[in-house]
Design a protein around this motif. Structure first.
Motif, PDB file in Angstrom:
ATOM      1  N   VAL A  99      38.229  42.076  44.772  1.00 54.97           N
ATOM      2  CA  VAL A  99      38.879  41.702  43.548  1.00 54.97           C
ATOM      3  C   VAL A  99      39.290  40.422  43.531  1.00 54.97           C
ATOM      4  O   VAL A  99      39.357  39.902  44.615  1.00 54.97           O
ATOM      5  CB  VAL A  99      40.071  42.926  43.723  1.00 54.97           C
ATOM      6  N   PHE A 100      40.232  40.067  42.714  1.00 51.44           N
ATOM      7  CA  PHE A 100      40.516  38.694  42.486  1.00 51.44           C
ATOM      8  C   PHE A 100      41.688  38.520  43.183  1.00 51.44           C
ATOM      9  O   PHE A 100      42.571  39.367  43.211  1.00 51.44           O
ATOM     10  CB  PHE A 100      40.751  38.278  40.982  1.00 51.44           C
ATOM     11  N   GLY A 101      41.930  37.193  43.547  1.00 50.41           N
ATOM     12  CA  GLY A 101      43.079  36.783  44.370  1.00 50.41           C
ATOM     13  C   GLY A 101      43.390  35.433  43.685  1.00 50.41           C
ATOM     14  O   GLY A 101      42.406  34.753  43.384  1.00 50.41           O
ATOM     15  N   LEU A 102      44.837  34.887  43.965  1.00 50.40           N
ATOM     16  CA  LEU A 102      44.996  33.522  43.506  1.00 50.40           C
ATOM     17  C   LEU A 102      44.674  32.736  44.953  1.00 50.40           C
ATOM     18  O   LEU A 102      45.596  32.897  45.846  1.00 50.40           O
ATOM     19  CB  LEU A 102      46.332  33.305  42.928  1.00 50.40           C
ATOM     20  N   ASP A 103      43.699  31.865  45.068  1.00 52.59           N
ATOM     21  CA  ASP A 103      43.357  31.230  46.285  1.00 52.59           C
ATOM     22  C   ASP A 103      43.655  29.610  46.035  1.00 52.59           C
ATOM     23  O   ASP A 103      43.894  29.368  45.055  1.00 52.59           O
ATOM     24  CB  ASP A 103      41.828  31.401  46.448  1.00 52.59           C
ATOM     25  N   ILE A 104      44.108  29.168  47.079  1.00 55.23           N
ATOM     26  CA  ILE A 104      44.861  27.720  47.049  1.00 55.23           C
ATOM     27  C   ILE A 104      43.725  26.886  46.558  1.00 55.23           C
ATOM     28  O   ILE A 104      42.528  26.924  46.777  1.00 55.23           O
ATOM     29  CB  ILE A 104      45.119  27.309  48.456  1.00 55.23           C
ATOM     30  N   GLY A 105      44.365  25.801  45.481  1.00 55.08           N
ATOM     31  CA  GLY A 105      43.266  24.764  45.038  1.00 55.08           C
ATOM     32  C   GLY A 105      42.964  25.046  43.571  1.00 55.08           C
ATOM     33  O   GLY A 105      42.752  26.096  43.114  1.00 55.08           O
ATOM     34  N   GLY A 106      42.730  23.780  42.991  1.00 59.78           N
ATOM     35  CA  GLY A 106      42.424  23.972  41.491  1.00 59.78           C
ATOM     36  C   GLY A 106      43.500  24.249  40.592  1.00 59.78           C
ATOM     37  O   GLY A 106      44.538  23.991  40.717  1.00 59.78           O
ATOM     38  N   SER A 107      42.886  25.157  39.648  1.00 59.86           N
ATOM     39  CA  SER A 107      43.915  25.677  38.504  1.00 59.86           C
ATOM     40  C   SER A 107      43.381  26.998  38.100  1.00 59.86           C
ATOM     41  O   SER A 107      42.142  27.205  38.279  1.00 59.86           O
ATOM     42  CB  SER A 107      44.041  24.553  37.568  1.00 59.86           C
ATOM     43  N   CYS A 108      44.074  27.735  37.338  1.00 63.91           N
ATOM     44  CA  CYS A 108      43.980  28.981  36.801  1.00 63.91           C
ATOM     45  C   CYS A 108      44.837  29.184  35.590  1.00 63.91           C
ATOM     46  O   CYS A 108      45.740  29.141  35.621  1.00 63.91           O
ATOM     47  CB  CYS A 108      44.374  29.996  38.090  1.00 63.91           C
ATOM     48  N   ARG A 109      43.780  29.554  34.504  1.00 66.64           N
ATOM     49  CA  ARG A 109      44.534  29.946  33.379  1.00 66.64           C
ATOM     50  C   ARG A 109      44.589  31.417  33.135  1.00 66.64           C
ATOM     51  O   ARG A 109      43.539  31.928  33.258  1.00 66.64           O
ATOM     52  CB  ARG A 109      43.821  29.513  32.159  1.00 66.64           C
ATOM     53  N   GLY A 110      45.747  32.029  32.924  1.00 63.20           N
ATOM     54  CA  GLY A 110      45.841  33.422  32.779  1.00 63.20           C
ATOM     55  C   GLY A 110      47.036  33.873  31.844  1.00 63.20           C
ATOM     56  O   GLY A 110      47.243  33.173  30.766  1.00 63.20           O
TER      57      GLY A 110
END
Length: 224
Positions: A99-110
């Motif tokens: 499943v998805f996790g928020l991992d370190i680095g970059g960016s995420c649109r949610g």
């Protein structure tokens, strides 16, 4: 005692080495540990404050809580990744899913959701049962950029110091895991495809996920 009627005890999660394969044994949090984690996250909250929650995976297509407002939100410093072994919701200890996790680095649109103040205690109780069966996530308050300004939202980020964390899987193995794992919430492939569909409907681009979906559909078409 605190406003939730529990003694405030900080759970301790011992760092474990990052595994090459998914371990078959893992420890669920006790009821007291899970509640303590929730209380830690809400330590600065007052009963008259609304709370924002950040969704990046299944919370986008199945939040399972009422909210007063919903906004597309950009988070810097973390990215969406299939980096978490799922041994309950989308897999089992013998055949874990991802499943998805928020991992370190970059960016995420949610997606950011505003929970009315009066609903916060009951919503957080249910949310912690869903998202925190183990210590695989670290709840954090993170600044998210929305079309109406920056909000501080509660986000479940990946805890790299657990045996639930995985990265660098070959594409073929990742596809095999997603296709074959099944947990208490249903098939792992459903989780991945529903997340991709929800992101598309919300006009959120995720090139890595889009590429994975293409590979999954190609493998299904080829009967692999």
């Amino acid at each position: 005692m605190n406003r939730f009627g529990l003694n405030h005890v900080n759970p301790i999660f011992a760092p474990e080495p990052h595994p090459a394969a998914a371990p078959k044994s893992f420890r669920l949090l006790t009821e007291a540990e899970r509640h303590a984690s929730m209380l830690d996250a809400l330590a600065g909250w007052t009963a008259d404050e609304d709370v924002w929650v950040y969704g990046y995976g299944s919370l986008i297509w199945r939040p399972e809580f009422d909210f007063a407002e919903q906004r597309t939100a950009l988070l810097h410093g973390y990215h969406r990744a299939l980096c978490l072994w799922s041994r309950v919701n989308r897999g089992t200890p013998d055949q874990p899913g991802l499943v998805f996790g928020l991992d370190i680095g970059g960016s995420c649109r949610g997606m950011a959701y505003r929970i009315p103040a009066g609903d916060v205690p009951s919503t957080m109780e249910a949310l912690w049962r869903r998202e925190m069966p183990s210590g695989a996530y670290i709840p954090r308050w993170l600044n998210c950029r929305t079309e109406h300004g920056v909000v501080s939202a509660l986000a479940f980020t990946m805890n790299r110091n657990t045996d639930a964390y995985v990265r660098g899987l070959p594409t073929e193995r990742l596809i095999s895991i997603v296709r074959n794992a099944h947990g208490s919430y249903g098939p792992c492939i459903e989780y991945v495809l529903e997340t991709a569909r929800a992101l598309k409907q919300s006009n959120i681009q995720d090139k890595r996920l889009q590429a994975l979906v293409r590979d999954l559909r190609d493998s299904l078409a080829d009967g692999l």
